[in-house]
Design a protein around this motif. Structure first.
Motif, short mmCIF file in Angstrom:
data_model
loop_
_atom_site.label_atom_id
_atom_site.label_comp_id
_atom_site.label_asym_id
_atom_site.label_seq_id
_atom_site.Cartn_x
_atom_site.Cartn_y
_atom_site.Cartn_z
N LEU A 108 36.17 47.82 1.07
CA LEU A 108 36.92 48.89 1.71
C LEU A 108 38.24 49.15 0.99
O LEU A 108 38.69 50.31 0.89
N ASN A 109 38.87 48.10 0.49
CA ASN A 109 40.13 48.29 -0.25
C ASN A 109 39.91 49.12 -1.51
O ASN A 109 40.80 49.86 -1.94
N ALA A 110 38.73 48.99 -2.10
CA ALA A 110 38.45 49.76 -3.32
C ALA A 110 38.34 51.25 -3.03
O ALA A 110 38.51 52.08 -3.93
N LEU A 111 38.06 51.61 -1.76
CA LEU A 111 37.95 53.01 -1.38
C LEU A 111 39.30 53.63 -1.01
O LEU A 111 39.37 54.83 -0.73
N GLN A 112 40.36 52.82 -1.00
CA GLN A 112 41.69 53.28 -0.64
C GLN A 112 42.56 53.36 -1.90
O GLN A 112 42.31 52.66 -2.88
N PHE B 278 43.61 46.22 3.63
CA PHE B 278 42.99 45.17 4.43
C PHE B 278 43.09 43.84 3.69
O PHE B 278 42.94 43.78 2.47
N GLU B 279 43.33 42.79 4.45
CA GLU B 279 43.44 41.46 3.83
C GLU B 279 42.05 41.01 3.39
O GLU B 279 41.08 41.10 4.14
N ALA B 280 42.00 40.54 2.18
CA ALA B 280 40.74 40.01 1.63
C ALA B 280 41.09 38.88 0.69
O ALA B 280 42.20 38.79 0.17
N ARG B 281 40.14 37.99 0.46
CA ARG B 281 40.36 36.89 -0.46
C ARG B 281 39.14 36.69 -1.33
O ARG B 281 38.03 37.11 -0.98
N GLU B 282 39.37 36.02 -2.46
CA GLU B 282 38.35 35.95 -3.50
C GLU B 282 37.20 35.01 -3.15
O GLU B 282 36.12 35.13 -3.71
N ASP B 283 37.42 34.03 -2.25
CA ASP B 283 36.35 33.06 -2.00
C ASP B 283 35.35 33.56 -0.97
O ASP B 283 34.46 32.83 -0.56
N PHE B 284 35.49 34.83 -0.54
CA PHE B 284 34.54 35.45 0.39
C PHE B 284 34.42 34.67 1.70
O PHE B 284 33.38 34.66 2.33
N GLY B 285 35.49 34.01 2.13
CA GLY B 285 35.50 33.39 3.44
C GLY B 285 35.85 34.43 4.50
O GLY B 285 36.31 35.53 4.21
N SER B 286 35.65 34.07 5.77
CA SER B 286 35.92 35.00 6.85
C SER B 286 37.43 35.17 7.02
O SER B 286 38.17 34.21 7.14
N THR C 82 38.71 38.65 8.60
CA THR C 82 38.92 39.63 9.67
C THR C 82 38.39 39.07 10.99
O THR C 82 37.23 38.63 11.08
N THR C 83 39.24 39.11 12.04
CA THR C 83 38.83 38.63 13.36
C THR C 83 38.88 39.73 14.41
O THR C 83 38.42 39.51 15.54
N GLU C 84 39.43 40.89 14.09
CA GLU C 84 39.45 42.01 15.02
C GLU C 84 39.40 43.31 14.21
O GLU C 84 39.62 43.30 13.00
N VAL C 85 39.10 44.38 14.90
CA VAL C 85 38.95 45.67 14.22
C VAL C 85 40.30 46.12 13.66
O VAL C 85 41.32 46.11 14.35
N GLU C 86 40.28 46.53 12.39
CA GLU C 86 41.45 47.10 11.72
C GLU C 86 41.08 48.50 11.24
O GLU C 86 39.90 48.77 10.97
N GLN C 87 42.05 49.36 11.11
CA GLN C 87 41.75 50.74 10.71
C GLN C 87 42.83 51.28 9.79
O GLN C 87 43.98 50.86 9.84
N ILE D 51 35.83 45.61 10.24
CA ILE D 51 35.39 44.88 11.42
C ILE D 51 35.04 43.45 11.05
O ILE D 51 34.75 43.14 9.89
N PRO D 52 35.04 42.53 12.06
CA PRO D 52 34.63 41.15 11.78
C PRO D 52 33.15 41.10 11.40
O PRO D 52 32.38 42.03 11.66
N GLY D 53 32.76 40.00 10.81
CA GLY D 53 31.37 39.82 10.45
C GLY D 53 30.50 39.54 11.66
O GLY D 53 30.99 39.16 12.73
N LEU D 54 29.22 39.74 11.50
CA LEU D 54 28.29 39.50 12.61
C LEU D 54 28.08 38.01 12.84
O LEU D 54 28.21 37.51 13.95
N LEU D 55 27.73 37.32 11.77
CA LEU D 55 27.42 35.90 11.89
C LEU D 55 28.45 35.08 11.13
O LEU D 55 28.90 35.45 10.05
#
Length: 336
Positions: free
Chosen positions: A37-41, A46-54, A56-61, A72-76
């Motif tokens: 999503l950051n690449a589309l802005q 949005f906060e993101a990290r390189e190790d692909f850990g979780s 996001t815990t709530e909806v951000e816009q 949005i948070p992940g499903l699983l």
């Protein structure tokens, strides 16, 4: 249906006349939704990290060019206590009154470009719960190895036996933001803006237990990998030591070979000298034999014959008879 509303951004309040448009990337925790999503802005929102850990815990816009991007948070995820929260946040993002959506589902590729079975299960469960057909929910394969990037036909052929026939995009590992944005838009911009309804509850609770078990197995696997890496490092060090010893041995062998060759060359020179001496001695021996043969062929003095030898002013004669002879020496006055 139950509808939920987040506080509207100032930009959204100015556009209440028509449907609001939302762009959402769905997927399990840690597959890189925020990163994409950051690449589309124009800037990172949005906060993101390189190790692909979780993360996001709530909806951000965030709004960009008239579209509200929902993170949005992940499903699983591994912790089953977060499943109810994730389902609630998903409803909060998807079931907005007077909202039209474009969506994509993100798969996080593992080692060797493999698709995780949890992503496939979550994709099918989301389609069932929110009445999405494969044509309406394209798949984005994130973190693909370089050899897989851009090979859409191969990727679709790989997903088809797994029951996924959706349009597919492949995002290469460490691709620049411009390339990521172009890849994501290649499959999402073709979709019509449409509303979303929830027709069934997703069965994520049972799936979370599978995730927990898989996480434990992953931890064990990581520990085994770390042990293997340590053993590999120790083996590499041992190999380097052996290679150093081998180099030293090879140097010693080369030195011994040089010494051996030098000794052989010296012996060869000595043999050449001996052969030269032998040849010279053989020539001298041949000369001596020829001289001896020549001497033996000369006439020999017989008894009774006189031999004159010059000496001291007079001849030396031998007078002989049949039984011997005597030496007669003479001077200027005759024999005496």
């Amino acid at each position: 249906n139950h509808f939920f509303e987040l506080p509207l951004l100032p930009q959204e309040k100015k556009k209440m006349s028509g449907p609001r448009r939302y762009f959402v990337l769905v997927g399990n925790s840690g597959v890189g939704k925020s990163y994409l999503l950051n690449a589309l802005q124009p800037t990172k929102v949005f906060e993101a990290r390189e190790d692909f850990g979780s993360v996001t815990t709530e909806v951000e816009q965030a709004e960009y060019e008239g579209v509200t991007y929902l993170n949005i948070p992940g499903l699983l995820e591994a912790d089953p206590t977060n499943i109810a929260r994730n389902k609630r946040e998903l409803d909060l993002a998807m079931l907005r009154r007077n909202g039209e959506y474009r969506m994509g589902f993100v798969f996080g590729l593992g080692n060797g470009g493999r698709v995780d079975a949890k992503d496939i299960t979550a994709y099918k469960e989301f389609c069932r719960g929110y009445a999405q057909s494969p044509e309406q929910l394209p798949v984005i394969l994130n973190n693909a190895p370089p050899a897989m990037a851009g090979k859409l036909e191969q990727a679709q052929a790989y997903l088809r036996p797994l029951g996924i026939t959706a349009p597919t995009a492949v995002v290469a590992h460490d691709a620049p933001p411009e390339a990521i944005a172009a890849t994501v838009r290649s499959v999402t911009e073709k979709l019509p803006w449409r509303g979303v309804s929830k027709v069934a509850e997703m069965n994520l609770d049972a799936m979370s237990e599978e995730v927990r078990k898989a996480t434990v197995e992953l931890q064990h696997a990581r520990a085994a990998v770390e042990r293997a890496q340590k053993e590999s490092a120790a083996l590499r060090q041992e190999v380097q030591q052996l290679q150093g010893q081998q180099s030293s041995h090879q140097q010693t062998i080369r030195s011994l070979q040089y010494q051996q060759q030098s000794a052989v060359d010296q012996h060869r020179r000595e043999m050449d000298n001996y052969e030269s001496k032998i040849s010279r001695l053989e020539r001298e021996l041949g000369d001596a034999r020829r001289e001896a043969a020549a001497a033996s062929s000369r006439p020999m003095l017989m008894p009774g014959h006189a031999m004159h030898v010059m000496g001291y002013g007079g001849p030396i004669g031998m007078m002989g008879g049949p039984f011997g002879g005597r030496v007669v020496m003479g001077g200027p006055f005759g024999p005496f």
